[in-house]
Structures are given as structure tokens and as C-alpha cells.
Motif scaffolding. Structure first.
Motif, PDB file in Angstrom:
ATOM      1  N   LYS A   1       0.825  -1.207   0.000  1.00 13.92           N
ATOM      2  CA  LYS A   1       0.000   0.000   0.000  1.00 13.92           C
ATOM      3  C   LYS A   1       0.862   1.262   0.000  1.00 13.92           C
ATOM      4  O   LYS A   1       0.559   2.242  -0.686  1.00 13.92           O
ATOM      5  CB  LYS A   1      -0.926  -0.006   1.215  1.00 13.92           C
TER       6      LYS A   1
ATOM      7  N   GLU B   1      -7.960 -10.268  -8.365  1.00 11.64           N
ATOM      8  CA  GLU B   1      -8.452  -9.141  -7.567  1.00 11.64           C
ATOM      9  C   GLU B   1      -7.339  -8.139  -7.282  1.00 11.64           C
ATOM     10  O   GLU B   1      -7.560  -6.921  -7.308  1.00 11.64           O
ATOM     11  CB  GLU B   1      -9.052  -9.655  -6.256  1.00 11.64           C
TER      12      GLU B   1
ATOM     13  N   ARG C   1      -7.005  -5.996 -10.259  1.00  9.16           N
ATOM     14  CA  ARG C   1      -8.085  -4.994 -10.332  1.00  9.16           C
ATOM     15  C   ARG C   1      -7.888  -3.872  -9.324  1.00  9.16           C
ATOM     16  O   ARG C   1      -8.245  -2.722  -9.578  1.00  9.16           O
ATOM     17  CB  ARG C   1      -9.435  -5.678 -10.116  1.00  9.16           C
ATOM     18  N   LYS C   2      -7.305  -4.196  -8.168  1.00  6.96           N
ATOM     19  CA  LYS C   2      -7.079  -3.203  -7.115  1.00  6.96           C
ATOM     20  C   LYS C   2      -5.829  -2.355  -7.363  1.00  6.96           C
ATOM     21  O   LYS C   2      -5.556  -1.415  -6.624  1.00  6.96           O
ATOM     22  CB  LYS C   2      -6.943  -3.905  -5.762  1.00  6.96           C
TER      23      LYS C   2
ATOM     24  N   LEU D   1      -7.106  -7.040   2.007  1.00  2.56           N
ATOM     25  CA  LEU D   1      -7.550  -6.100   0.990  1.00  2.56           C
ATOM     26  C   LEU D   1      -8.878  -5.453   1.382  1.00  2.56           C
ATOM     27  O   LEU D   1      -9.175  -4.305   0.996  1.00  2.56           O
ATOM     28  CB  LEU D   1      -7.719  -6.821  -0.350  1.00  2.56           C
ATOM     29  N   CYS D   2      -9.681  -6.199   2.111  1.00  2.09           N
ATOM     30  CA  CYS D   2     -11.021  -5.721   2.463  1.00  2.09           C
ATOM     31  C   CYS D   2     -11.016  -4.824   3.693  1.00  2.09           C
ATOM     32  O   CYS D   2     -12.065  -4.254   4.057  1.00  2.09           O
ATOM     33  CB  CYS D   2     -11.939  -6.923   2.709  1.00  2.09           C
TER      34      CYS D   2
END
Length: 404
Positions: A194, A222, A225-226, A402-403
């Protein structure tokens, strides 16, 4: 006299650079006298050592100097020496072999950083817009008449230094072991990813077939996509399994219930054939043939991928680069821009990538086999953080993070 004065600068005590240098001199049959030692006492203070190195004769001393230069010893402040390459792909005798550490050469009295540094290559001095620039090149790219750096004068290698603060990415901070808290390492890795993306950095992923066969590739989709994937390196096997799953929901004929479906033994060949039929992966995505998968996400999100071939490949896919040297050079286009590299369940592609990575790239290798992780570090990728674990389980931990 067979004596040379060398210098060491930086956090040479915390990072064991001083002890490694002295050990290397003794192991090689030389001797030394420490003429001056100034020890830095805070995180911001560097240490300095001036050491007299002695050899049995001039040749013996040269051998010692070459070895300790790779550790970080400043051997000489003279200008760098070069000789012309006698033929294409042929190096002059006594050429300098590079490490993956930041390297500087002195040209006309000025220290200049070597571009595109990687291990097991050479340094060529090129004139670009009237300026002499040192560039790292593999042997196969050297052309007749190019100025190749020789000897050890005018070369400075900057060693990786161990941080005094707790940092799992610190140089050789921990040994390879399965007894590591995976939740801590996965969270630390996600935090680092991050931070890298926050600063517009780039992350490379190198993946093996197990990531597809265990269905962990859906998590990689995913991550793409992120925005956490900036380049993907894999072999023909992973790419084929990813496409087979996208078309038939199987890998090597096995479905999600771990049953081999009827006729599934040739599903991977059908997948390869479909890619050839439609002119490659990108065309298959654009025509609506390929509707999901890691490579589908790469195409949709403009993420570059390099599929490197091998002797054991079926097909291979039309996108697979069958010339391994060309595959290397294609990977190099993205490696020099990387801030982080994640290697999952692949020994050959992992070590190959590690060999090309600058030491400044934060590298994580996750594999069930401890040999893969230790082999990567032993081969020279000292900066790699090795985690002996199930890469699939590790990916699920990243997905949960990620969530958050």
C-alpha cells in the motif's frame, strides 16, 4: 610493495561489513592492519575504517582486493579503466563482473552510478549526448569496440546495510524458516504494498503453476483490479492453466471438486489451441473468447506480462517467448522500474528474476519448499525475505487484508 590501503564507510559494524571484510582477507591468506576506526554511535552516524591490506605478492593482493570490493570496500579513487571488446559477445580479459548492489565508477574524476545494475554482467561506458555513461549489460549484448570496464580501479560497490530499526525487509534480517507468524508477515507485506502504491511505485509478481492449480489465481485477479500488480512474469504452464480455468473451470482437467472431468486430460491443449485459433491472448480477450482469469485481467487493465518458455512446454501458447534470452530481456524492461517483487511457488522463474533484480528491490519469496527460498538467497538475491509456507494460504490472507 604488496600492500593497498582500503576504506569502509557507512553502517559497517551493524551490517557486519567490517567483520566480513576482515574475515575474507584472512580466509584468502592475507593480512591487515586497521589504521583508523571511527564508530558511529547513533542511527544517523556512519562509521569509517581505514585498513592496510597485505598480500603475498601482487597477484595475491589483487585477488583479495577484488573479493572485498564486492563486500563494499573502497579500493581506489583512480579513474576507472576500460578496454575495447574484441568481438561481439566477447569481453576483454580481466573484465569486471557486477553484483546486484548499487555500483559507481569514476569517470574523468566524477563518480557516476551504473545504470540498470544486475548481477553477473559487465559495465560498458557509452557516450550519450556527449556524456560518458556507465551502463550494466549482459555479455550477449556487448558489441565489438565498446568500452568495457576492467580491473578494480575506480569502482565503488555500495553494500546493503542492516537497519537498526525493526524491518522485515531489512537486509538478511531473518533466517529462512517455516516457524514465522504468517499473519504478521502478510499484514506487513500488504502495508508495504500500500505504501509503494501510495508513492506511485511498481510491484512485480512472479508466479508458478501451483497458484492456478490451487485456485489462488482468483485472488491475483483481484490484486490486479485493485492496482497492486504492475507486471506479471510466469511460465507457459501457469498461463495455460489460467486460460484453461477461464474456458472450462478446470486445471489439468481437475474441477473445483477435485474431480478429473471426462476428457479433461486434453483440456489444456484445447485452451492452447483456442489461443492460436484467435491469434493470441489479447485477441481472444477482445473477441470475447477469454472472459476471466489473470491474463484476462492483465489485458483489460493494461498490465504487461512476460510468459517465458522452457523445454517441457506443451504447445506452447502463441504469447510464450520461446527464446529464453529474449524472455530475459523482455523482463528487464520492467525489473529496473520495480520497487517490490513477489515470488510465489516458482523456483526457475523466481531465481531467474532474482538474478536480474537490483538489490534495492524489496523481494518476497513464498514457497512450500525451503530449498527454493534458500537457493534464491544463496544465488545472490540477498535482499529476499524468505517465507516457507503455502503460497495459496498466504494469498488468502492478503485477500482478507484487501477488504480492511
Amino acid at each position: 610493495m604488496n600492500i593497498e590501503v582500503i576504506e569502509l564507510k557507512g553502517h559497517i559494524i551493524d551490517s557486519n561489513i567490517l567483520s566480513k571484510t576482515l574475515d575474507k582477507i584472512i580466509i584468502m591468506g592475507g593480512d591487515f592492519n586497521i589504521e583508523h576506526l571511527d564508530v558511529g554511535k547513533t542511527n544517523d552516524n556512519e562509521s569509517y575504517a581505514k585498513i592496510l591490506v597485505k598480500g603475498k605478492d601482487h597477484e595475491h593482493l589483487d585477488d583479495i582486493l577484488r573479493e572485498i570490493q564486492q563486500i563494499g570496500a573502497i579500493i581506489s579513487t583512480k579513474n576507472v579503466n576500460t578496454k575495447k571488446a574484441p568481438k561481439d559477445c566477447v569481453l576483454p580479459d580481466n573484465f569486471y563482473g557486477t553484483t546486484n548492489l548499487p555500483t559507481y565508477v569514476k569517470i574523468d574524476g566524477v563518480w557516476k552510478k551504473v545504470r540498470d545494475i544486475e548481477m553477473d554482467c559487465v559495465i560498458v561506458i557509452e557516450t550519450i549526448n556527449g556524456e560518458k555513461i556507465p551502463i550494466c549489460k549482459r555479455m550477449g549484448l556487448v558489441k565489438e569496440g565498446e568500452e568495457v570496464v576492467v580491473g578494480y580501479d575506480g569502482i565503488r560497490v555500495v553494500p546493503l546495510e542492516r537497519t537498526r530499526e525493526k524491518d522485515v525487509f531489512g537486509f538478511m534480517q531473518s533466517e529462512v524458516s517455516p516457524e514465522k507468524p504468517l499473519e504478521y508477515y502478510s499484514k506487513t507485506m500488504m502495508d508495504e504494498m500500500k505504501e509503494i502504491k501510495k508513492n506511485n511505485g511498481k510491484i512485480i509478481w512472479v508466479v508458478g503453476t501451483a497458484i492456478a492449480h490451487t485456485r489462488a489465481h482468483t485472488i491475483l485477479e483481484e490484486l490486479i483490479r485493485k492496482g497492486y500488480v504492475d507486471a506479471l512474469f510466469c511460465g507457459n504452464g501457469f498461463a495455460t492453466m489460467d486460460i484453461e480455468y477461464a474456458l472450462f473451470n478446470t486445471t489439468l482437467g481437475m474441477n473445483n471438486e477435485c474431480n478429473v472431468v471426462k476428457g479433461g486430460y486434453k483440456s489444456h491443449l484445447v485452451a492452447i489451441n483456442e489461443m492460436w485459433k484467435h491469434g493470441g491472448i489479447k485477441n481472444a480477450v477482445e473477441k470475447g473468447i477469454l472472459k476471466k482469469g489473470v491474463l484476462y485481467e492483465c489485458v483489460k487493465n493494461n498490465i504487461p506480462y512476460v510468459i517465458g518458455g522452457s523445454l517441457r512446454d506443451d504447445g506452447p501458447l502463441p504469447d510464450t517467448i520461446r527464446d529464453v534470452v529474449k524472455a530475459q530481456d523482455e523482463m528487464r524492461k520492467y525489473i529496473q522500474e520495480a520497487d517490490m517483487c513477489v515470488i510465489l511457488a516458482t523456483m526457475l522463474h523466481g531465481i531467474a528474476t532474482g538474478n536480474m533484480l537490483p538489490a534495492s528491490v524489496k523481494t518476497v519469496c513464498i514457497d512450500m519448499n525451503p530449498y527454493v527460498v534458500t537457493r534464491l538467497q544463496d544465488r545472490g538475491t540477498h535482499q529476499a525475505l524468505g517465507i516457507v509456507s503455502d503460497p495459496c494460504a498466504f494469498m488468502h490472507m492478503l485477500k482478507d487484508l484487501l477488504c480492511e
